[in-house]
Design a protein around this motif. Structure first.
Motif, PDB file in Angstrom:
ATOM      1  N   UNK A  79      45.264  30.449  43.730  1.00  0.00           N
ATOM      2  CA  UNK A  79      44.838  31.831  43.956  1.00  0.00           C
ATOM      3  C   UNK A  79      43.495  32.090  43.279  1.00  0.00           C
ATOM      4  N   UNK A  80      43.351  31.649  42.032  1.00  0.00           N
ATOM      5  CA  UNK A  80      42.099  31.851  41.291  1.00  0.00           C
ATOM      6  C   UNK A  80      40.944  31.154  42.003  1.00  0.00           C
ATOM      7  N   UNK A  81      41.179  29.919  42.441  1.00  0.00           N
ATOM      8  CA  UNK A  81      40.125  29.165  43.126  1.00  0.00           C
ATOM      9  C   UNK A  81      39.762  29.805  44.468  1.00  0.00           C
ATOM     10  N   UNK A  82      40.709  30.466  45.099  1.00  0.00           N
ATOM     11  CA  UNK A  82      40.436  31.162  46.361  1.00  0.00           C
ATOM     12  C   UNK A  82      39.654  32.449  46.107  1.00  0.00           C
ATOM     13  N   UNK A  83      39.988  33.163  45.046  1.00  0.00           N
ATOM     14  CA  UNK A  83      39.381  34.464  44.744  1.00  0.00           C
ATOM     15  C   UNK A  83      37.939  34.318  44.286  1.00  0.00           C
ATOM     16  N   UNK A  84      37.668  33.316  43.458  1.00  0.00           N
ATOM     17  CA  UNK A  84      36.333  33.156  42.882  1.00  0.00           C
ATOM     18  C   UNK A  84      35.562  32.057  43.611  1.00  0.00           C
TER      19      UNK A  84
ATOM     20  N   UNK B 143      30.164  27.718  42.380  1.00  0.00           N
ATOM     21  CA  UNK B 143      28.721  27.807  42.159  1.00  0.00           C
ATOM     22  C   UNK B 143      28.058  26.452  42.417  1.00  0.00           C
ATOM     23  N   UNK B 144      28.823  25.511  42.918  1.00  0.00           N
ATOM     24  CA  UNK B 144      28.307  24.175  43.190  1.00  0.00           C
ATOM     25  C   UNK B 144      28.621  23.186  42.083  1.00  0.00           C
ATOM     26  N   UNK B 145      28.693  23.645  40.843  1.00  0.00           N
ATOM     27  CA  UNK B 145      28.987  22.767  39.705  1.00  0.00           C
ATOM     28  C   UNK B 145      30.476  22.725  39.377  1.00  0.00           C
ATOM     29  N   UNK B 146      31.194  23.756  39.769  1.00  0.00           N
ATOM     30  CA  UNK B 146      32.622  23.860  39.474  1.00  0.00           C
ATOM     31  C   UNK B 146      33.335  24.378  40.720  1.00  0.00           C
ATOM     32  N   UNK B 147      34.636  24.128  40.819  1.00  0.00           N
ATOM     33  CA  UNK B 147      35.381  24.625  41.978  1.00  0.00           C
ATOM     34  C   UNK B 147      35.373  26.153  42.100  1.00  0.00           C
ATOM     35  N   UNK B 148      35.217  26.857  40.969  1.00  0.00           N
ATOM     36  CA  UNK B 148      35.143  28.322  40.979  1.00  0.00           C
ATOM     37  C   UNK B 148      34.241  28.765  39.834  1.00  0.00           C
ATOM     38  N   UNK B 149      33.673  29.969  39.983  1.00  0.00           N
ATOM     39  CA  UNK B 149      32.773  30.497  38.964  1.00  0.00           C
ATOM     40  C   UNK B 149      32.929  32.008  38.905  1.00  0.00           C
ATOM     41  N   UNK B 150      32.988  32.540  37.673  1.00  0.00           N
ATOM     42  CA  UNK B 150      33.041  33.984  37.465  1.00  0.00           C
ATOM     43  C   UNK B 150      31.692  34.446  36.933  1.00  0.00           C
ATOM     44  N   UNK B 151      30.971  35.220  37.728  1.00  0.00           N
ATOM     45  CA  UNK B 151      29.621  35.660  37.366  1.00  0.00           C
ATOM     46  C   UNK B 151      29.608  36.923  36.516  1.00  0.00           C
ATOM     47  N   UNK B 152      30.748  37.558  36.315  1.00  0.00           N
ATOM     48  CA  UNK B 152      30.789  38.837  35.612  1.00  0.00           C
ATOM     49  C   UNK B 152      31.069  38.751  34.133  1.00  0.00           C
TER      50      UNK B 152
END
Length: 100
Positions: A24-29, A32-41
């Protein structure tokens, strides 16, 4: 433009508050190309860990507020490293490999 950015972050945090699995987390976020998910906030008022705790996640390990591993209600895990999010418990020195 800045209002749009924070609106996207608010939506992501709202969705994370209901995330029950690492997938779910990987789908939501987005990646960024370096990681499967990235939180920009990261500079905002709420954190990924706050949102996931609301969803029933627990902290498994933490070195700091920007480097930690959490477990989902289903037992899956994510490791958060300064905004980058990896599936599993990867709190070793190499985020590309699961910790033992």
């Amino acid at each position: 433009m800045l209002d749009t950015f924070w609106a996207v972050i608010a939506t992501q945090l709202q969705e994370l508050r209901t995330a029950k699995t690492a997938d779910d987390v990987l789908r939501i976020l987005p990646s960024d190309g370096d990681a499967p998910a990235f939180f920009a906030g990261s500079g905002g008022d709420e954190t990924v860990s706050d949102a996931l705790r609301t969803a029933g996640w627990e902290l498994v390990w933490a070195e700091s507020s920007v480097y930690y591993t959490m477990r989902a209600p289903d037992g899956s895990m994510i490791t958060y490293i300064e905004g980058d999010i990896f599936p599993g418990d990867r709190h070793g020195n190499n985020p590309g490999q699961a910790a033992h």
